[in-house]
Design a protein around this motif. Structure first.
Motif, PDB file in Angstrom:
ATOM      1  N   LEU A 173       0.828  -1.210   0.000  1.00  0.00           N
ATOM      2  CA  LEU A 173       0.000   0.000   0.000  1.00  0.00           C
ATOM      3  C   LEU A 173       0.862   1.259   0.000  1.00  0.00           C
ATOM      4  CD1 LEU A 173      -2.656   1.490   0.104  1.00  0.00           C
ATOM      5  CD2 LEU A 173      -2.731   1.096   2.580  1.00  0.00           C
ATOM      6  N   GLY A 174       1.779   1.369   0.949  1.00  0.00           N
ATOM      7  CA  GLY A 174       2.630   2.549   0.996  1.00  0.00           C
ATOM      8  C   GLY A 174       3.504   2.695  -0.232  1.00  0.00           C
ATOM      9  N   ILE A 175       4.055   1.574  -0.703  1.00  0.00           N
ATOM     10  CA  ILE A 175       4.916   1.623  -1.888  1.00  0.00           C
ATOM     11  C   ILE A 175       4.088   1.985  -3.111  1.00  0.00           C
ATOM     12  CG2 ILE A 175       6.406   0.252  -3.400  1.00  0.00           C
ATOM     13  CD1 ILE A 175       7.225  -1.338  -0.891  1.00  0.00           C
ATOM     14  N   GLY A 176       2.866   1.460  -3.193  1.00  0.00           N
ATOM     15  CA  GLY A 176       2.006   1.778  -4.331  1.00  0.00           C
ATOM     16  C   GLY A 176       1.611   3.248  -4.369  1.00  0.00           C
ATOM     17  N   LEU A 177       1.325   3.831  -3.211  1.00  0.00           N
ATOM     18  CA  LEU A 177       1.013   5.258  -3.167  1.00  0.00           C
ATOM     19  C   LEU A 177       2.218   6.090  -3.606  1.00  0.00           C
ATOM     20  CD1 LEU A 177      -1.053   5.458   0.141  1.00  0.00           C
ATOM     21  CD2 LEU A 177      -1.905   5.838  -2.188  1.00  0.00           C
ATOM     22  N   LEU A 178       3.406   5.660  -3.210  1.00  0.00           N
ATOM     23  CA  LEU A 178       4.613   6.349  -3.647  1.00  0.00           C
ATOM     24  C   LEU A 178       4.783   6.209  -5.159  1.00  0.00           C
ATOM     25  CD1 LEU A 178       7.292   7.814  -3.166  1.00  0.00           C
ATOM     26  CD2 LEU A 178       8.309   5.595  -2.599  1.00  0.00           C
ATOM     27  N   LEU A 179       4.526   5.024  -5.680  1.00  0.00           N
ATOM     28  CA  LEU A 179       4.627   4.811  -7.121  1.00  0.00           C
ATOM     29  C   LEU A 179       3.681   5.743  -7.868  1.00  0.00           C
ATOM     30  CD1 LEU A 179       5.553   3.273  -9.644  1.00  0.00           C
ATOM     31  CD2 LEU A 179       3.803   1.539  -9.119  1.00  0.00           C
ATOM     32  N   ALA A 180       2.442   5.848  -7.396  1.00  0.00           N
ATOM     33  CA  ALA A 180       1.477   6.731  -8.045  1.00  0.00           C
ATOM     34  C   ALA A 180       1.938   8.182  -7.979  1.00  0.00           C
ATOM     35  CB  ALA A 180       0.102   6.567  -7.400  1.00  0.00           C
ATOM     36  N   GLU A 181       2.535   8.575  -6.859  1.00  0.00           N
ATOM     37  CA  GLU A 181       3.062   9.943  -6.725  1.00  0.00           C
ATOM     38  C   GLU A 181       4.143  10.208  -7.774  1.00  0.00           C
ATOM     39  OE1 GLU A 181       4.246  13.700  -4.703  1.00  0.00           O
ATOM     40  OE2 GLU A 181       2.400  12.581  -4.910  1.00  0.00           O
ATOM     41  N   ILE A 182       5.047   9.251  -7.948  1.00  0.00           N
ATOM     42  CA  ILE A 182       6.117   9.442  -8.920  1.00  0.00           C
ATOM     43  C   ILE A 182       5.547   9.476 -10.336  1.00  0.00           C
ATOM     44  CG2 ILE A 182       8.206   8.414  -9.902  1.00  0.00           C
ATOM     45  CD1 ILE A 182       8.764   7.281  -7.077  1.00  0.00           C
ATOM     46  N   GLN A 183       4.626   8.578 -10.624  1.00  0.00           N
ATOM     47  CA  GLN A 183       3.993   8.586 -11.944  1.00  0.00           C
ATOM     48  C   GLN A 183       3.340   9.933 -12.221  1.00  0.00           C
ATOM     49  OE1 GLN A 183       1.571   5.119 -11.197  1.00  0.00           O
ATOM     50  NE2 GLN A 183       2.859   3.793 -12.469  1.00  0.00           N
ATOM     51  N   ASP A 184       2.660  10.463 -11.226  1.00  0.00           N
ATOM     52  CA  ASP A 184       2.034  11.771 -11.378  1.00  0.00           C
ATOM     53  C   ASP A 184       3.083  12.848 -11.624  1.00  0.00           C
ATOM     54  OD1 ASP A 184       0.256  13.939 -11.236  1.00  0.00           O
ATOM     55  OD2 ASP A 184       0.401  14.049  -9.059  1.00  0.00           O
TER      56      ASP A 184
END
Length: 296
Positions: A173-184
């Motif tokens: 969950l935390g890593i996925g939210l970070l991934l989405a932040e970077i993608q954004d």
């Protein structure tokens, strides 16, 4: 979108994590506390005396763990970062299992213009704990600041894949939210939304993926869809007993934005109903300011 490096938490998905009380751990508070106090402030003189007393105890090897942590806090709070680094280095070496010390050291090195040293500290954490999300966050920030966004993306994508294959793990969950932040941050809005949707499906009781998705939708100008996602997040919060009044305030802000911008949104004036296919421009930064992190 702008490619200028910014600190995570200034907008977007890090705001979602803050809104839903995702504490980041030791280190990320340092940038908020480095201004120091005017030398003429009597409180400053009192703190300096306390620092001198604690330094003397350290020199006589009489310091307790509490003494060292207090001294570190004072040095950082007064902007004496190099002295804080000198104190923190042996502390981190003596207690390698306390990754938060190493993370704070990395943050201090970054703050003093030593990104190479900061990355070296973070690699020590990640060699032991490759999925340590706070270390991944700071490493990604350093890479983005140095124009290495693709490297940050690959690193976090690999961590996310390893925590979702063959089955999803809680740390995803935390890593996925970070991934989405970077993608954004890299302009990959479609991929960022898809990541949030995947997280929302994998963690049906957790409001954070839906808050993150809502912020992305609002940023892209789709306020109605953002409000729907935010409502979903509120329902999840209620089920887990973690309802956050900030979500209500966020929903109210976006609703008022839609009501006050009938020309750009396609919404009629209050009391007149809604036309079909309403859209709206995002607020200037795409979100509301994130609350201060409570401490990396």
């Amino acid at each position: 979108m702008s490619n200028q490096p910014r600190r995570f938490g200034a907008y977007g998905l890090a705001a979602a994590m803050a809104l839903t009380l995702m504490a980041l751990g030791a280190g990320w508070w340092l940038g908020q506390r480095s201004g120091g106090n005017p030398s003429g402030d009597p409180r400053h003189a009192i703190l300096e005396k306390e620092i001198n007393r604690l330094v003397q105890r350290e020199e006589r090897r009489e310091s307790s763990v509490t003494d060292r942590q207090r001294l570190l806090e004072l040095l950082v709070g007064l902007g004496r970062k190099q002295e804080a680094i000198a104190l923190l280095e042996p502390m981190a070496d003596r207690e390698p299992e306390r990754w938060s010390l190493r993370l704070m050291l990395a943050e201090l090195r970054r703050a003093t213009g030593d990104p190479t040293g900061a990355e070296r500290e973070l690699r020590q954490i990640l060699s032991r704990q490759p999925h340590q999300v706070q270390a991944l966050q700071l490493m990604s920030l350093l890479q983005l600041e140095q124009g290495q966004g693709s490297l940050a993306l690959r690193q976090v994508q690999a961590a996310f894949t390893s925590t979702t294959t063959p089955e999803i793990q809680p740390k995803a969950l935390g890593i996925g939210l970070l991934l989405a932040e970077i993608q954004d941050r890299l302009g990959q809005m479609v991929q960022a939304k898809a990541t949030c949707q995947k997280l929302a499906g994998a963690f049906p009781q957790d409001p954070r993926p839906m808050v993150a998705l809502a912020l992305l939708l609002q940023k892209s100008g789709d306020t109605p869809a953002a409000l729907t996602a935010l409502s979903n997040a509120k329902q999840r919060s209620g089920k887990t007993g973690t309802a956050d009044p900030v979500l209500d305030k966020l929903a109210a802000t976006w609703s008022m934005l839609a009501v006050r911008s009938p020309a750009s949104t396609g919404l009629s004036k209050p009391g007149k109903g809604v036309t079909s296919s309403p859209t709206v421009q995002a607020a200037p930064d795409g979100s509301v300011p994130a609350p201060a992190y409570q401490n990396p």
